[in-house]
Design a protein around this motif. Sequence first.
Motif, PDB file in Angstrom:
ATOM      1  N   UNK A   1      35.536  49.612  53.587  1.00 11.66           N
ATOM      2  CA  UNK A   1      34.965  48.848  52.802  1.00 11.66           C
ATOM      3  C   UNK A   1      34.010  49.436  52.502  1.00 11.66           C
ATOM      4  N   UNK A   2      34.455  50.224  51.049  1.00  9.89           N
ATOM      5  CA  UNK A   2      33.779  50.638  50.243  1.00  9.89           C
ATOM      6  C   UNK A   2      34.113  49.146  49.544  1.00  9.89           C
ATOM      7  N   UNK A   3      32.904  48.497  48.304  1.00 11.63           N
ATOM      8  CA  UNK A   3      33.595  47.509  47.624  1.00 11.63           C
ATOM      9  C   UNK A   3      35.015  48.486  45.999  1.00 11.63           C
ATOM     10  N   UNK A   4      35.427  47.339  45.807  1.00 10.16           N
ATOM     11  CA  UNK A   4      36.287  48.220  44.701  1.00 10.16           C
ATOM     12  C   UNK A   4      36.092  47.081  43.407  1.00 10.16           C
ATOM     13  N   UNK A   5      36.211  47.810  42.410  1.00 10.12           N
ATOM     14  CA  UNK A   5      36.070  46.764  41.282  1.00 10.12           C
ATOM     15  C   UNK A   5      37.301  46.725  41.124  1.00 10.12           C
ATOM     16  N   UNK A   6      37.814  45.136  41.220  1.00 10.29           N
ATOM     17  CA  UNK A   6      39.318  44.676  40.761  1.00 10.29           C
ATOM     18  C   UNK A   6      39.605  44.366  39.198  1.00 10.29           C
ATOM     19  N   UNK A   7      38.056  44.030  38.019  1.00 15.38           N
ATOM     20  CA  UNK A   7      38.758  43.868  37.236  1.00 15.38           C
ATOM     21  C   UNK A   7      36.955  43.821  36.102  1.00 15.38           C
ATOM     22  N   UNK A   8      37.164  43.920  35.115  1.00 16.52           N
ATOM     23  CA  UNK A   8      36.113  44.364  33.994  1.00 16.52           C
ATOM     24  C   UNK A   8      36.332  43.957  33.170  1.00 16.52           C
ATOM     25  N   UNK A   9      35.306  43.109  31.926  1.00 16.70           N
ATOM     26  CA  UNK A   9      35.740  42.905  30.830  1.00 16.70           C
ATOM     27  C   UNK A   9      34.805  42.607  30.081  1.00 16.70           C
ATOM     28  N   UNK A  10      34.984  43.498  29.228  1.00 18.03           N
ATOM     29  CA  UNK A  10      33.979  42.977  27.771  1.00 18.03           C
ATOM     30  C   UNK A  10      34.934  41.767  26.873  1.00 18.03           C
ATOM     31  N   UNK A  11      34.332  40.704  26.381  1.00 22.44           N
ATOM     32  CA  UNK A  11      34.026  40.395  24.537  1.00 22.44           C
ATOM     33  C   UNK A  11      33.005  40.058  23.728  1.00 22.44           C
ATOM     34  N   UNK A  12      33.883  40.257  22.563  1.00 21.51           N
ATOM     35  CA  UNK A  12      32.208  39.472  21.556  1.00 21.51           C
ATOM     36  C   UNK A  12      32.592  38.350  21.096  1.00 21.51           C
TER      37      UNK A  12
ATOM     38  N   UNK B   1      35.433  33.022  22.975  1.00 21.86           N
ATOM     39  CA  UNK B   1      36.063  32.091  23.741  1.00 21.86           C
ATOM     40  C   UNK B   1      37.101  32.518  24.529  1.00 21.86           C
ATOM     41  N   UNK B   2      36.285  34.209  24.594  1.00 21.48           N
ATOM     42  CA  UNK B   2      37.496  34.813  25.193  1.00 21.48           C
ATOM     43  C   UNK B   2      38.846  35.083  25.100  1.00 21.48           C
ATOM     44  N   UNK B   3      38.755  35.407  23.366  1.00 21.46           N
ATOM     45  CA  UNK B   3      40.713  35.561  23.304  1.00 21.46           C
ATOM     46  C   UNK B   3      40.936  36.881  23.294  1.00 21.46           C
ATOM     47  N   UNK B   4      42.222  37.283  23.589  1.00 19.13           N
ATOM     48  CA  UNK B   4      42.377  38.820  23.783  1.00 19.13           C
ATOM     49  C   UNK B   4      41.760  39.526  22.742  1.00 19.13           C
ATOM     50  N   UNK B   5      42.112  38.895  21.962  1.00 16.59           N
ATOM     51  CA  UNK B   5      41.689  39.826  20.175  1.00 16.59           C
ATOM     52  C   UNK B   5      40.553  40.126  20.187  1.00 16.59           C
ATOM     53  N   UNK B   6      39.266  39.314  20.658  1.00 18.37           N
ATOM     54  CA  UNK B   6      37.796  39.910  21.253  1.00 18.37           C
ATOM     55  C   UNK B   6      37.920  40.665  22.231  1.00 18.37           C
ATOM     56  N   UNK B   7      38.374  41.241  22.876  1.00 21.57           N
ATOM     57  CA  UNK B   7      38.860  41.839  23.915  1.00 21.57           C
ATOM     58  C   UNK B   7      38.097  43.329  23.819  1.00 21.57           C
ATOM     59  N   UNK B   8      36.819  44.023  23.938  1.00 20.86           N
ATOM     60  CA  UNK B   8      36.701  45.079  23.568  1.00 20.86           C
ATOM     61  C   UNK B   8      36.920  46.361  24.690  1.00 20.86           C
ATOM     62  N   UNK B   9      37.065  45.711  25.849  1.00 16.25           N
ATOM     63  CA  UNK B   9      37.099  46.327  26.880  1.00 16.25           C
ATOM     64  C   UNK B   9      37.695  45.792  28.275  1.00 16.25           C
ATOM     65  N   UNK B  10      38.359  46.278  28.872  1.00 23.56           N
ATOM     66  CA  UNK B  10      39.353  45.240  30.106  1.00 23.56           C
ATOM     67  C   UNK B  10      40.277  46.462  30.851  1.00 23.56           C
ATOM     68  N   UNK B  11      39.515  46.452  32.156  1.00 24.86           N
ATOM     69  CA  UNK B  11      40.008  47.318  33.052  1.00 24.86           C
ATOM     70  C   UNK B  11      40.652  46.297  34.262  1.00 24.86           C
ATOM     71  N   UNK B  12      41.475  46.747  34.515  1.00 28.50           N
ATOM     72  CA  UNK B  12      42.078  45.830  36.062  1.00 28.50           C
ATOM     73  C   UNK B  12      42.578  47.722  36.723  1.00 28.50           C
ATOM     74  N   UNK B  13      40.979  47.700  38.257  1.00 27.86           N
ATOM     75  CA  UNK B  13      41.642  48.760  39.110  1.00 27.86           C
ATOM     76  C   UNK B  13      41.324  49.978  38.550  1.00 27.86           C
ATOM     77  N   UNK B  14      42.147  50.357  37.851  1.00 26.29           N
ATOM     78  CA  UNK B  14      41.878  51.764  37.208  1.00 26.29           C
ATOM     79  C   UNK B  14      42.362  52.151  36.554  1.00 26.29           C
TER      80      UNK B  14
END
Length: 365
Positions: A111-122, A126-139
């Motif tokens: 029952x540990x919480x799991x980070x599914x996704x985590x993302x940072x945009x400049x 408007x959250x364009x792929x080109x403005x993403x500076x970090x994208x995590x999906x699972x590990x």
Amino acid sequence: MIKSLYIDNYRSVRKLSIDLGRLNVVFGPNGCGKSNIYKAIHLIHGAATGQLSHWLSDEGGIQKVMWAGSRAKGYASAPRRMTLAVDTDDFEYELQVGFPDKLPYPTMFDLDPIVKEEQIWLSGFRRRPSSSIMHRRNQAVFLNDVNGEKVTHAATLYENESLFGQLGEPHLYPEVSSARETLRNWRFYHEFDITKGAGLRLPQVGYRSPVLSGDGLNLAAAFQTIVEIGDSELLFEVLAEAFPECLFFCDNSNGRFQMMMHRQGINRPLESAEFSDGTLRFLCLTVALLSPRPPRFIALNEPENSLHPQMLPALARLIAEASRYTQIWLTSHSPELATLIEKHTPFTLYQLGIENGETCVNRLS
């Protein structure tokens, strides 16, 4: 500043998006979700400080914090993940946390919480792929390095914690590290242990402290720091307004600092162990809000608790003064406090309610 806050499937909040101003005051009846929004913001801070799992466990675990009300139309099952997101002047951050998938190995931590996704945009793109500076999906994590190139984070990640708590060599990822430091420097004041015999009432080893700790334990040292390098004139003006017959000072005995008070008609100074609960609480709030190192964001949860009404004008002045340098999120049950704050500065007012177990927000001003 935080420009907007988004919460999805967290406690009484099924889906909520709020635009924030510099000073934000939140009202509503008991059980409407004021503390839940406060805790959601606190969890974002917890992710940045590497304490996401610890703070979720304090709330009863992922199974207790997930939305458990009526299901949204078109969804046959209960939600499997919650989303917390903020849009600031510099970046947007989103964290999605959910239940673990069926694990292929035996474990008691199912029952540990799991980070599914985590993302940072400049911010501003408007959250364009080109403005993403970090994208995590699972590990799997992709982030911008110091040269602005997309690279893979090679180290193994703990799936129950944010990348922020596991990011080594921050100089290699300056944009991600800057976002982390912004979130880590938010401050939260909701609990001061002022019970009999609590550490706050006892002498503590002191050192220069421009920031009051969340539990207020370094109160005396933080008070003296304001006296020496902060706005001591305003400090004593506010305290004189709240306690007209008292004078507060810090005592230093062999490096141990303690708050003291001269009170009219009493022939000896009173020690912090003798202060009333309201006196200690107001002192903590005063020192927190007059910090010589103001943060970008402070959250206060019902600061008027245990305070006599005669202290509210001084508290309102404190909050208005602090909002000149810091964005503030304030939950309160006191209409009088809001009226008093309005005499000093405008603010954004939110009225919270509850409908079918779901928190609803109405912006009033």
